[in-house]
Design an enzyme around this catalytic site. Structure first.
Site, short mmCIF file in Angstrom:
data_model
loop_
_atom_site.label_atom_id
_atom_site.label_comp_id
_atom_site.label_asym_id
_atom_site.label_seq_id
_atom_site.Cartn_x
_atom_site.Cartn_y
_atom_site.Cartn_z
CE1 TYR A 154 -3.99 2.14 0.85
CE2 TYR A 154 -2.54 3.18 2.44
CZ TYR A 154 -3.72 3.17 1.73
OH TYR A 154 -4.63 4.19 1.91
N GLY A 157 2.98 1.41 -3.08
CA GLY A 157 2.05 1.55 -4.21
C GLY A 157 1.58 2.98 -4.34
CG ASN A 199 -11.41 -2.55 14.67
OD1 ASN A 199 -12.18 -3.05 13.86
ND2 ASN A 199 -10.12 -2.85 14.72
CG PHE A 200 -11.64 1.96 19.45
CD1 PHE A 200 -11.01 0.72 19.53
CD2 PHE A 200 -10.88 3.09 19.79
CE1 PHE A 200 -9.67 0.60 19.90
CE2 PHE A 200 -9.55 2.98 20.17
CZ PHE A 200 -8.94 1.74 20.21
CB THR A 219 -0.63 10.19 18.33
OG1 THR A 219 0.40 10.47 17.39
CG2 THR A 219 -0.12 10.35 19.75
NE ARG A 220 -2.33 5.48 13.12
CZ ARG A 220 -1.27 4.99 13.73
NH1 ARG A 220 -0.57 5.74 14.56
NH2 ARG A 220 -0.88 3.75 13.51
N PRO A 281 2.79 2.82 12.29
CG PRO A 281 1.89 4.28 10.72
CD PRO A 281 1.72 2.93 11.28
N1 LIG Z 1 -10.22 6.59 4.82
C1 LIG Z 1 -9.01 6.96 5.15
O1 LIG Z 1 -8.72 7.19 6.33
C2 LIG Z 1 -7.96 7.16 4.09
C3 LIG Z 1 -6.71 7.65 4.47
C4 LIG Z 1 -5.73 7.82 3.50
C5 LIG Z 1 -6.02 7.54 2.17
N2 LIG Z 1 -7.23 7.06 1.83
C6 LIG Z 1 -7.46 6.73 0.42
O2 LIG Z 1 -8.75 7.13 0.01
C7 LIG Z 1 -9.30 6.17 -0.90
C8 LIG Z 1 -10.64 5.70 -0.38
O3 LIG Z 1 -10.46 5.11 0.91
P1 LIG Z 1 -11.68 4.49 1.71
O4 LIG Z 1 -11.42 4.70 3.14
O5 LIG Z 1 -12.95 4.96 1.13
O6 LIG Z 1 -11.48 2.94 1.38
P2 LIG Z 1 -12.57 1.82 1.05
O7 LIG Z 1 -11.86 0.52 1.12
O8 LIG Z 1 -13.79 2.02 1.88
O9 LIG Z 1 -12.96 2.16 -0.46
C9 LIG Z 1 -12.16 1.79 -1.55
C10 LIG Z 1 -13.10 1.50 -2.72
O10 LIG Z 1 -12.30 1.16 -3.86
C11 LIG Z 1 -12.80 -0.04 -4.44
N3 LIG Z 1 -11.65 -0.71 -5.10
C12 LIG Z 1 -10.54 -1.21 -4.51
N4 LIG Z 1 -9.71 -1.70 -5.44
C13 LIG Z 1 -10.32 -1.49 -6.65
C14 LIG Z 1 -9.97 -1.81 -7.98
N5 LIG Z 1 -8.81 -2.42 -8.29
N6 LIG Z 1 -10.82 -1.47 -8.97
C15 LIG Z 1 -12.01 -0.85 -8.69
N7 LIG Z 1 -12.39 -0.55 -7.44
C16 LIG Z 1 -11.54 -0.86 -6.43
C17 LIG Z 1 -13.37 -0.82 -3.28
O11 LIG Z 1 -14.30 -1.82 -3.66
C18 LIG Z 1 -14.01 0.31 -2.47
O12 LIG Z 1 -15.32 0.60 -2.94
C19 LIG Z 1 -8.28 5.05 -1.02
O13 LIG Z 1 -7.51 5.24 -2.18
C20 LIG Z 1 -7.40 5.23 0.19
O14 LIG Z 1 -6.09 4.80 -0.04
C21 LIG Z 1 -8.22 6.86 2.76
#
Ligand SMILES: NC(=O)c1ccc[n+]([C@@H]2O[C@H](COP(=O)([O-])OP(=O)(O)OC[C@H]3O[C@@H](n4cnc5c(N)ncnc54)[C@H](O)[C@@H]3O)[C@@H](O)[C@H]2O)c1
Length: 330
Positions: A154, A157, A199-200, A219-220, A281
């Site tokens: 991740y 990536g 989770n919490f 922390t977060r 982290p």
């Molecule tokens: N929520 C957070 O705290 C957070 C923090 C940092 C970054 N992000 C980024 O924001 C984006 C959304 O995060 P989220 O929390 O909504 O995650 P999530 O897992 O709830 O949503 C991700 C969505 O992408 C879809 N998906 C995954 N791989 C796919 C693929 N190969 N092709 C098509 N669809 C695909 C999943 O089915 C899902 O609907 C992500 O890219 C994540 O890395 C989120």
């Protein structure tokens, strides 16, 4: 050449639109009158999240994995790449697929943006900073990431995806934007996806002990999802091509968060400690000076308000799940 939109609404493709952040973004952009194309493979997304829009005349769902090239009929003005499982439990289930989603998925969407002359935003992450050596991470910090650990699929990536976005922005004439998102929470986050806020809350609502990893002193920072969505839309509308942190700088230990949740749910749950996962982290706190300056953005919802709304959503969602599972006639 930037696209000149003569319609009074935009056509906006949201990859990952059935996920937590993506579905909140769909709602906001539909409410603003735009036409949404949601592309999702449902790896972690849920049809419940987009059920309210499925019959909407401005909403189109395409079930597709962005690791494969995609073509879309008609115009596309903007693309948000929200597609990637964000929970460590979920992205580590298929680490090679996670690498592909981050790299090939970003590449396929960038190529689509180039063909459609669309503006495109990448949902990057604070994980590009890895386990940071500095306490307040600004965008110039280059990070401390392990290339060979369980989180690397991740973290690395997302780093290479930023590089692709930067290259397409600098040399291939594509209007690119990069949001470095810090921990976000709120309605539509899958109750079983393993992230700390869900989770919490779920454990507290079920009266189970809250699982704290390590000492709980790591922390977060937690950003409510409506604030994040606002920041993403502002970034898309801006001229900024370099990464911008989006997050809430309020910093809490896991124990502080656990205490808040237990109190707000009025639960008697205690805490169970488990070993800290590898490469977890120790701290996360965004410096959002650039977002404030460039986008005029800062989060509005404090943790207590955001948790109250999120707890309410989980209460309803768990009740609905229970009702659906109950044998007929009960
Ligand atoms: N929520 C957070 O705290 C957070 C923090 C940092 C970054 N992000 C980024 O924001 C984006 C959304 O995060 P989220 O929390 O909504 O995650 P999530 O897992 O709830 O949503 C991700 C969505 O992408 C879809 N998906 C995954 N791989 C796919 C693929 N190969 N092709 C098509 N669809 C695909 C999943 O089915 C899902 O609907 C992500 O890219 C994540 O890395 C989120």
């Amino acid at each position: 050449m930037p696209r000149v939109v003569t319609r009074n609404h935009k056509v906006i493709l949201i990859a990952g639109g059935a996920g937590f952040v993506g579905s909140n973004l769909c709602r906001r952009l539909i409410d603003e009158g735009h036409e949404i194309i949601c592309v999702d493979n449902f790896q972690t997304g849920n049809r419940c999240n987009i059920a309210p829009f499925l019959q909407h005349r401005h909403f189109r769902l395409i079930q597709h994995d962005i690791c494969d090239p995609l073509d879309i009929s008609g115009p596309v003005d903007e693309i948000y790449n929200m597609a990637c499982a964000a929970s460590p439990d979920r992205y580590q289930e298929g680490p090679v697929h996670t690498c592909k989603t981050c790299f090939l998925g970003a590449l396929n969407l960038l190529e689509l943006a180039r063909r459609k002359n669309a503006r495109i935003l990448q949902s990057s992450t604070s994980e590009v900073y890895g386990d940071p050596e500095i306490s307040l991470q600004d965008e110039s910090y280059r990070g401390c990431v392990n290339t060979c650990g369980p989180r690397a699929c991740y973290d690395e990536g997302k780093r290479v995806a930023e590089t692709l976005f930067w290259e397409y922005g600098a040399h291939n004439g594509v209007e690119t934007r990069i949001a470095r998102i810090f921990n976000t929470y709120g309605p539509n986050m899958d109750p079983a996806d393993g992230r700390v806020v869900s989770n919490f809350i779920v454990q507290a609502l079920k009266g189970e002990d809250l699982t704290v990893y390590g000492t709980g002193l790591q922390t977060r920072s937690f950003c409510y999802v409506s604030d994040l969505v606002d920041g993403l839309i502002r970034l898309m509308a801006s001229d900024e091509k370099m990464p911008v942190n989006l997050g809430n700088p309020g910093e809490f230990t896991m124990l502080e968060l656990a205490e808040k949740v237990v109190k707000m749910v009025r639960s008697r749950a205690g805490v169970t400690f488990r070993p800290l996962p590898q490469d977890d982290p120790r701290q996360r706190k965004p410096n959002i000076t650039r977002a404030k300056t460039i986008l005029g953005w800062s989060p509005k919802v404090n943790l207590d308000e955001g948790l109250a709304a999120t707890i309410e959503w989980y209460r309803e969602r768990l009740a609905a799940d229970q009702e659906a599972e109950a044998p007929a006639g009960q």
